[in-house]
Design a protein around this motif. Structure first.
Motif, PDB file in Angstrom:
ATOM      1  N   PRO A 125      69.304 -39.327  52.886  1.00 15.42           N
ATOM      2  CA  PRO A 125      70.384 -39.147  51.791  1.00 15.42           C
ATOM      3  C   PRO A 125      71.309 -39.935  52.846  1.00 15.42           C
ATOM      4  O   PRO A 125      72.165 -40.916  51.847  1.00 15.42           O
ATOM      5  CB  PRO A 125      70.413 -38.020  51.245  1.00 15.42           C
ATOM      6  N   GLU A 198      70.787 -34.954  46.725  1.00 15.93           N
ATOM      7  CA  GLU A 198      70.528 -34.394  47.366  1.00 15.93           C
ATOM      8  C   GLU A 198      69.215 -34.164  47.448  1.00 15.93           C
ATOM      9  O   GLU A 198      67.815 -34.687  48.958  1.00 15.93           O
ATOM     10  CB  GLU A 198      71.389 -33.417  48.063  1.00 15.93           C
ATOM     11  N   SER A 264      80.370 -33.038  54.040  1.00 14.03           N
ATOM     12  CA  SER A 264      79.173 -32.092  54.714  1.00 14.03           C
ATOM     13  C   SER A 264      79.985 -30.704  55.143  1.00 14.03           C
ATOM     14  O   SER A 264      79.782 -30.100  55.680  1.00 14.03           O
ATOM     15  CB  SER A 264      78.362 -32.134  55.719  1.00 14.03           C
TER      16      SER A 264
END
Length: 300
Positions: A125, A198, A264
């Motif tokens: 991704p 994702e 993240s």
């Protein structure tokens, strides 16, 4: 118009950009790209002849060639701030212990130009060159500083997949843009659309198809329109599941040249956490902007 021969060449470049340290043999490439051997070999041979790919003399495997490096260096001229942003990005990822990325926009596309420090990288991704539609609600950190006409085009594209105009969606997006401009940074939330995106992109890819990737990205954007994607009010008390915190970088124009972001974020964060990360990103963005403007001859 769509050119299938051109798309084949671009798919090869896209695959190599996505896995810059990997070499591919002819057989593997024909399988991944869904091309017959003769067609694939002809394209690879031509790209190698002109230096866009390089072939190992022993293994016969292909890698990116020096002409791609030259093209990348030439592209720096389109993004003057990029030269100063990349080292800052590395520093930020280490300091914040988060994945930090740099996004540019080109017409209808948002492009991930660089990323560092993603602690749990997925196979596909978040590679350099990843493209997303430059349409609401994506790209708000760019559009919040853009001219009114561009803002309206961005808002209109949010509605293209809908059978009729959604007034509530339009109002929500306008509120988000006003908030981003007022505080100087964008905060997006992890939604089910984000999780599905994702999961989809993390699946092993038997075939590398640019149209398929673009279709996934478009569905992701459409799904976000029915989610509360932006965090408009940052309040003490709640813990937020944040996807990204993004800050614009300016060089010579009134509109952002790039956007720097931290993502993240694998745990819920407080308002204080968000503001601390945003403050650090804003400091880096200001330093990058000042360095780029100085190089271009603009006064500080």
């Amino acid at each position: 118009m769509f050119s299938k021969p051109t798309a084949r060449v671009l798919a090869i470049l896209d695959l190599f950009m996505s896995h810059p340290s990997k070499a591919y043999g002819l057989t593997e490439l024909t399988r991944i790209l869904g091309l017959n051997k003769a067609t694939c070999h002809a394209i690879l041979s031509t790209m190698t002849r002109y230096g866009f790919l390089a072939q190992d003399g022993r293994s016969k495997a292909y890698r990116l060639g020096p002409s791609i490096a030259a093209a990348g260096i030439s592209a720096f001229a389109q993004f003057p701030a990029l030269e100063f942003a990349r080292p800052r990005l590395e520093e930020l990822s280490q300091e914040l212990q988060l994945g930090c990325g740099l996004v540019g926009r080109s017409g209808e596309q948002l492009v991930l130009l660089a990323n560092y420090g993603i602690p749990e990288p997925l196979d596909f991704p978040f590679h350099q060159g990843l493209r997303l539609p430059n349409a609401a609600p994506l790209g708000a950190a760019f559009i919040a500083w853009s001219a009114a006409g561009k803002l309206q085009q961005w808002l209109n594209r949010a509605q293209q997949h809908l059978p009729e105009w959604d007034e509530a969606l339009d109002k929500r997006l306008r509120i988000s843009v006003i908030g981003i401009r007022a505080r100087g940074f964008e905060v997006t939330l992890i939604t089910e659309a984000e999780r599905q995106w994702e999961r989809e992109l993390a699946k092993p890819k038997e075939n590398w198809n640019l149209e398929e990737v673009a279709s996934h990205a478009q569905r992701y954007r459409e799904a976000l329109c029915s989610n509360q994607y932006h965090l408009d009010r940052i309040e003490d008390g709640p813990q937020y599941h944040v996807a990204n915190i993004a800050v614009p970088i300016f060089s010579g124009d009134d509109e952002p040249e790039l956007v720097i972001s931290a993502g993240s974020i694998r745990r819920p964060v407080s308002a204080q956490d968000i503001l601390a990360i945003a403050k650090r990103l804003q400091l880096a963005a200001a330093q990058i902007s000042d360095a780029a403007r100085a190089t271009l001859g603009y006064s500080q």
